[in-house]
Design an enzyme around this catalytic site. Structure first.
Site, short mmCIF file in Angstrom:
data_model
loop_
_atom_site.label_atom_id
_atom_site.label_comp_id
_atom_site.label_asym_id
_atom_site.label_seq_id
_atom_site.Cartn_x
_atom_site.Cartn_y
_atom_site.Cartn_z
N GLU A 172 6.08 2.87 8.43
CA GLU A 172 6.28 3.86 7.66
C GLU A 172 6.90 5.48 8.25
O GLU A 172 6.01 6.48 7.87
CB GLU A 172 5.56 4.51 6.16
CG GLU A 172 5.51 2.91 5.53
CD GLU A 172 4.53 3.50 4.06
OE1 GLU A 172 3.93 4.30 4.31
OE2 GLU A 172 4.61 2.76 3.03
N ASN A 298 7.54 -2.16 2.67
CA ASN A 298 6.49 -1.64 1.92
C ASN A 298 6.96 -0.66 0.34
O ASN A 298 7.72 0.11 0.40
CB ASN A 298 5.52 -0.77 2.59
CG ASN A 298 5.42 -0.92 3.86
OD1 ASN A 298 5.67 -1.82 4.26
ND2 ASN A 298 4.62 -0.05 4.21
C1 GBH Z 1 1.27 3.20 2.25
O1 GBH Z 1 1.72 4.13 2.29
C2 GBH Z 1 0.52 3.11 2.89
O2 GBH Z 1 1.51 2.43 4.37
C3 GBH Z 1 -1.03 2.25 3.10
O3 GBH Z 1 -0.93 2.63 4.31
C4 GBH Z 1 -0.95 3.44 2.43
O4 GBH Z 1 -2.86 2.74 1.95
C5 GBH Z 1 -0.23 2.81 0.95
O5 GBH Z 1 0.94 2.44 1.33
C6 GBH Z 1 -0.98 2.81 -0.18
O6 GBH Z 1 -1.40 4.43 -0.66
O7 GBH Z 1 9.50 7.97 -5.00
O8 GBH Z 1 8.82 5.37 -4.59
O9 GBH Z 1 9.04 7.24 -3.19
C7 GBH Z 1 3.00 4.33 0.72
C8 GBH Z 1 3.21 5.62 1.21
C9 GBH Z 1 4.20 5.36 -1.46
C10 GBH Z 1 4.73 7.76 0.02
C11 GBH Z 1 4.83 6.15 -2.51
C12 GBH Z 1 5.94 7.78 -0.95
C13 GBH Z 1 6.34 7.73 -3.52
C14 GBH Z 1 6.64 6.80 -4.95
N1 GBH Z 1 4.17 5.83 -0.02
N2 GBH Z 1 5.80 7.00 -2.36
S1 GBH Z 1 9.05 6.43 -4.24
#
Ligand code: GBH
Length: 457
Positions: A172, A298
């Site tokens: 990411e 992801n």
């Molecule tokens: C991941 O990040 C990570 O890789 C992991 O380490 C973490 O523990 C896990 O997820 C849970 O959080 O409007 O669709 O863009 C995820 C990070 C999740 C960032 C959702 C942006 C916004 C939703 N993200 N997010 S969206």
């Protein structure tokens, strides 16, 4: 399993992989042991006010000391694959220079333990724990960090590449760049949008520079990176909505996909953000778009876009999900169809030859009453419905080769500390006891049903 669940398991091809994922800083603990250097996440979480209740990864799930037990747990669940990340500061405590053999030894033992249980390692080289020394020398704002990453990647691949056949360079990079440098909710906690765009470029360059180095050191390996992508849907049919939908998607998805797969950033992106383009040097985009073997997706949720009167910056579009939908403890809407749609789009628009879901899962407020298991029906449905969405995508032609649950076990959820639990295995942070949740049992049954179908008679 129900009859429907059995036929879902049966609908996946025999070659499909089932796994779970974790990341070094989120589970390992032992941050000052065996020569590990400090990372930006140690510094960030130790800064008051940055992480929920001042939690840090100092102990986490103590995986560094419980590795053998945790691998046995994976075997008990029937996983055929495990995605974990390597802590760069365990290998190179200062980011470059002297190698810390004890750091390499730990991952060497982990890989051997996995293979002894017929579990394939999928190794992420960077899941956000940048060595602090490199940050002090500019971090991802410095081009030098990209070259340091490629050197580090080669060191790891030389040591593990005879046994590790799947590599993920970065996890990411969108989060590393934007959450770390523009929003400031992740390490290093900067709030400067131009810095985020520059950091994003150096992260992509780091990926591209590492590709040939890993390939050379790890014969016949498959290599890719993991992106957090979220499909955007229009909230209504006004023309402003169509315009802002395009901007939101450009920022959330195409910002990194296009340089990786088309060799150029989206034409209008930096202009629309009213920023300078990042410091791109001659040949950078060729390096960044070096062909890779697979893309890791992801996926957690989607966003619904509503047009604003004044055209917004692509990173400031109005997004608001339906009030009558269901949400996880992160307040992320549960929307399995978004996973199907994104996989099909990656296949149709980017012609990606192999896709993995490198993370998918949900946080719920699980509580343990001391019993044998933990009831988490919300997570069971979440996993089942998203796995069904993967089956739909495959039916519609997407070349999906595997699925990893986020996460194997409860862990340090970044800015949320230990408050949010994503595991299919519960971790009691007092005793460090592991308890398989009902979702873990369900996933084990799903995998067993998949194997039953494909077992030769
Ligand atoms: C991941 O990040 C990570 O890789 C992991 O380490 C973490 O523990 C896990 O997820 C849970 O959080 O409007 O669709 O863009 C995820 C990070 C999740 C960032 C959702 C942006 C916004 C939703 N993200 N997010 S969206």
């Amino acid at each position: 399993l129900t009859e429907t669940e059995r036929s879902l398991a049966a609908s996946f091809p025999a070659s499909f992989h089932w796994g779970a994922a974790t990341a070094s800083y989120q589970i390992e603990g032992a941050t000052r042991e065996d020569g590990r250097g400090p990372s930006i996440w140690d510094a960030f979480s130790e800064t008051p006010g940055k992480v929920y209740q001042g939690h840090t990864g100092e102990v986490a799930a103590d995986h560094y000391h419980r590795m053998a037990e945790d691998v046995a747990l994976m075997a008990k669940l029937g996983l055929d694959s495990y995605r974990f990340s390597i802590a760069w500061p365990r290998i190179l405590p200062k980011g470059t220079g002297a190698i810390n053999e004890k750091g390499l030894d730990f991952y060497d033992r982990l890989v051997d333990a996995l293979l002894a249980h017929q579990i394939q390692p999928y190794v992420t080289l960077y899941h956000w724990d940048l060595p602090l020394t490199l940050h002090q020398r500019g971090g991802w704002l410095s081009r030098e960090t990209a070259f340091a990453f490629a050197d580090y990647a080669e060191i790891v691949a030389r040591r593990l590449g005879d046994r590790v056949k799947h590599w993920i360079t970065l996890n990411e990079p969108w989060c590393s760049a934007y959450l770390g440098y523009a929003v400031g909710v992740h390490a290093p906690g900067m709030q400067d949008r131009q810095a985020a765009v520059n950091a994003g470029h150096h992260l992509l360059l780091a990926h591209g520079l590492a590709v040939p180095r890993v390939r050379a050191a790890s014969p016949d390996c498959k290599l890719g990176l993991a992106l957090n992508l979220g499909p955007r849907y229009p909230g209504d049919d006004r023309p402003e909505t169509a315009r802002d939908l395009d901007r939101a998607d450009m920022f959330a998805n195409r910002w990194l996909l296009d340089p990786l797969y088309r060799g150029s950033y989206p034409a209008q992106l930096f202009e629309l953000m009213e920023l300078d383009a990042p410091p791109i040097e001659e040949g950078d985009l060729t390096i960044i778009s070096t062909p890779i073997d697979f893309l890791g997706l992801n996926y957690y949720t989607r966003a619904v876009v509503y047009g604003q009167e004044q055209p917004p910056h692509p990173d400031a579009c109005k997004e608001s999900n339906p009030a009558d939908a269901t949400y996880t403890a992160m307040q992320w809407e549960i929307f399995p169809q978004g996973l199907r749609d994104m996989l099909v789009r990656l296949h149709q628009e980017y012609h990606i030859p192999s896709l993995y879901i490198t993370e998918n899962g949900a946080a719920f407020n699980d509580t343990w009453n001391g019993g044998e298991t933990i009831s988490d029906p919300g997570r069971v449905s979440y996993l089942r419905d998203h796995i069904a969405a993967v089956a739909d995508a495959i039916r519609d032609g997407a070349p999906v080769d595997g699925y990893f649950v986020w996460s194997l076990m409860d862990n340090f959820e970044w800015a949320y500390g230990y408050d949010k639990r994503f595991g299919i295995v519960y971790v009691d942070y007092e005793s460090q006891q592991r308890v398989i949740k009902e979702s873990g049992r369900w996933y084990a049954q799903h995998i067993a049903a998949f194997h039953d179908i494909h077992r030769p008679l």
